[in-house]
Design a protein around this motif. Structure first.
Motif, mmCIF file in Angstrom:
data_model
loop_
_atom_site.group_PDB
_atom_site.id
_atom_site.type_symbol
_atom_site.label_atom_id
_atom_site.label_comp_id
_atom_site.label_asym_id
_atom_site.label_seq_id
_atom_site.Cartn_x
_atom_site.Cartn_y
_atom_site.Cartn_z
ATOM 1 N N LEU A 71 0.851 -1.191 0.000
ATOM 2 C CA LEU A 71 0.000 0.000 0.000
ATOM 3 C C LEU A 71 0.886 1.239 0.000
ATOM 4 O O LEU A 71 1.754 1.388 0.855
ATOM 5 N N LYS A 72 0.650 2.100 -0.959
ATOM 6 C CA LYS A 72 1.380 3.364 -1.054
ATOM 7 C C LYS A 72 0.487 4.471 -0.517
ATOM 8 O O LYS A 72 -0.617 4.685 -1.009
ATOM 9 N N VAL A 73 0.967 5.165 0.513
ATOM 10 C CA VAL A 73 0.168 6.204 1.168
ATOM 11 C C VAL A 73 0.853 7.551 0.990
ATOM 12 O O VAL A 73 2.042 7.702 1.279
ATOM 13 N N VAL A 85 4.474 6.988 2.694
ATOM 14 C CA VAL A 85 5.054 5.761 3.246
ATOM 15 C C VAL A 85 4.507 4.566 2.471
ATOM 16 O O VAL A 85 3.511 4.677 1.753
ATOM 17 N N PHE A 86 5.179 3.428 2.643
ATOM 18 C CA PHE A 86 4.695 2.156 2.124
ATOM 19 C C PHE A 86 4.330 1.257 3.294
ATOM 20 O O PHE A 86 5.044 1.204 4.303
ATOM 21 N N ALA A 97 0.516 -3.660 10.329
ATOM 22 C CA ALA A 97 1.507 -2.711 9.816
ATOM 23 C C ALA A 97 1.086 -1.304 10.214
ATOM 24 O O ALA A 97 -0.039 -0.883 9.928
ATOM 25 N N GLU A 98 1.972 -0.580 10.900
ATOM 26 C CA GLU A 98 1.674 0.785 11.329
ATOM 27 C C GLU A 98 2.769 1.730 10.861
ATOM 28 O O GLU A 98 3.955 1.413 10.950
ATOM 29 N N ARG A 99 2.351 2.884 10.368
ATOM 30 C CA ARG A 99 3.287 3.896 9.902
ATOM 31 C C ARG A 99 2.834 5.260 10.424
ATOM 32 O O ARG A 99 1.637 5.522 10.593
#
Length: 310
Positions: A71-73, A85-86, A97-99
């Protein structure tokens, strides 16, 4: 916490000091169109001169199986790019997954080192004296204020890449012509903090999935001051504060106490008068149990009366 039913497992929040902002439903959120990406629209409160971050979380409900994608955010504030982020399944041991997007990366032209500027809510300042051209220009700028956008794509990551230098122009404050925002409830825009040195960040190149034809999800956060949220009827108005005796002189306190006592006495007098009047009316009602009440009616033998007699 902004959640989309059509994209399960992906949530986005705006945070202040590590705490999720309280979200309010957008009463004017447009209906979902089949040809458009799934969109969430929320309101949040923006305290003046306060830094914020954007938190992305992907849990086990999300389906990673298609083409081993990531996922590209990418995030924007007032249409200005903040950062991206990816999120990848293989980097998540726990299945979550946390960014956190904490600011904008820049390569300093003078030193050759990387630095970061953190986004923050800044109050919009107005000027009364403005030319017609200034008003028209500010009207266009005004349309972009007060909105954080988070866009999510499915993508295939191909490996590391080199990030080119970015635009270093940043406003220290937001100033608009009064006429350009007249009657509007926009209270804040996004500015960036003073740059601080950081370690060189890593970047990756990617390829979007063409079959998606754009982002699969968009999260919108419309940020306003508490007063602006009340003006737009997003939250209820603050009730007036309760009266306080703090700061009053002894004479003023005695005067208020005397007025209150007089008011209570008047209410008591009115209540007693009403009670007396009711009792008087009840005593004046005739007692049907007295001896002069009609005696029992005796029935007489029935007889026919000829009404034709003279």
């Amino acid at each position: 916490m902004a959640i989309l039913e059509d994209v399960p497992g992906v949530t986005v929040t705006v945070r202040i000091n590590g705490v999720d902002c309280v979200e309010y439903d957008d009463p004017e959120a447009p209906g979902q169109q089949p040809s458009q990406p799934t969109t969430s629209s929320k309101y949040i409160e923006s305290p003046d001169d306060t830094e914020f971050t954007i938190h992305i979380k992907v849990d086990s409900r999300y389906d990673w199986s298609y083409k081993n994608h990531s996922l590209k955010v990418r995030t924007f504030a007032d249409a200005t790019y903040i950062g991206g982020v990816f999120c990848e399944e293989k980097l998540s041991v726990s299945g979550i997954a946390e960014r956190e997007i904490t600011g904008k990366y820049e390569l300093c032209r003078d030193t050759g080192y990387w630095q970061q500027r953190k986004p923050k809510f800044s109050a919009v300042k107005t000027v009364d004296d403005a030319t017609k051209d200034r008003v028209e220009k500010d009207k266009k700028a005004f349309q972009k204020l007060g909105l954080i956008e988070v866009k999510v794509w499915r993508a295939i990551v191909h490996g590391p890449t080199v990030q080119e230098d970015s635009n270093h122009q940043h406003k220290a404050s937001i100033e608009l012509a009064e006429k350009s925002i007249k009657g509007k409830a926009i209270s804040h825009g996004t500015t960036f903090s003073t740059a601080k040195g950081i370690s060189k960040p890593s970047f990756a190149k990617s390829e979007l999935l063409l079959e998606d034809n754009g982002p699969i999800a968009i999260f919108l956060f419309r940020y306003r001051s508490k007063e602006a949220l009340q003006q737009e009827l997003i939250i209820p108005a603050t009730p007036p504060p309760l009266p306080s005796l703090d700061g009053l002189s002894e004479a003023e306190v005695r005067r208020l106490a005397a007025e209150r006592l007089t008011d209570l006495n008047e209410r008591k007098f009115i209540k007693e008068e009403n009670t007396t009047a009711v009792k008087r009316e009840l005593n004046e009602v005739q007692d049907l149990t007295e001896d002069d009440r009609p005696t029992k009616i005796q029935r007489l033998p029935s007889q026919v009366i000829d009404l034709t007699e003279e």
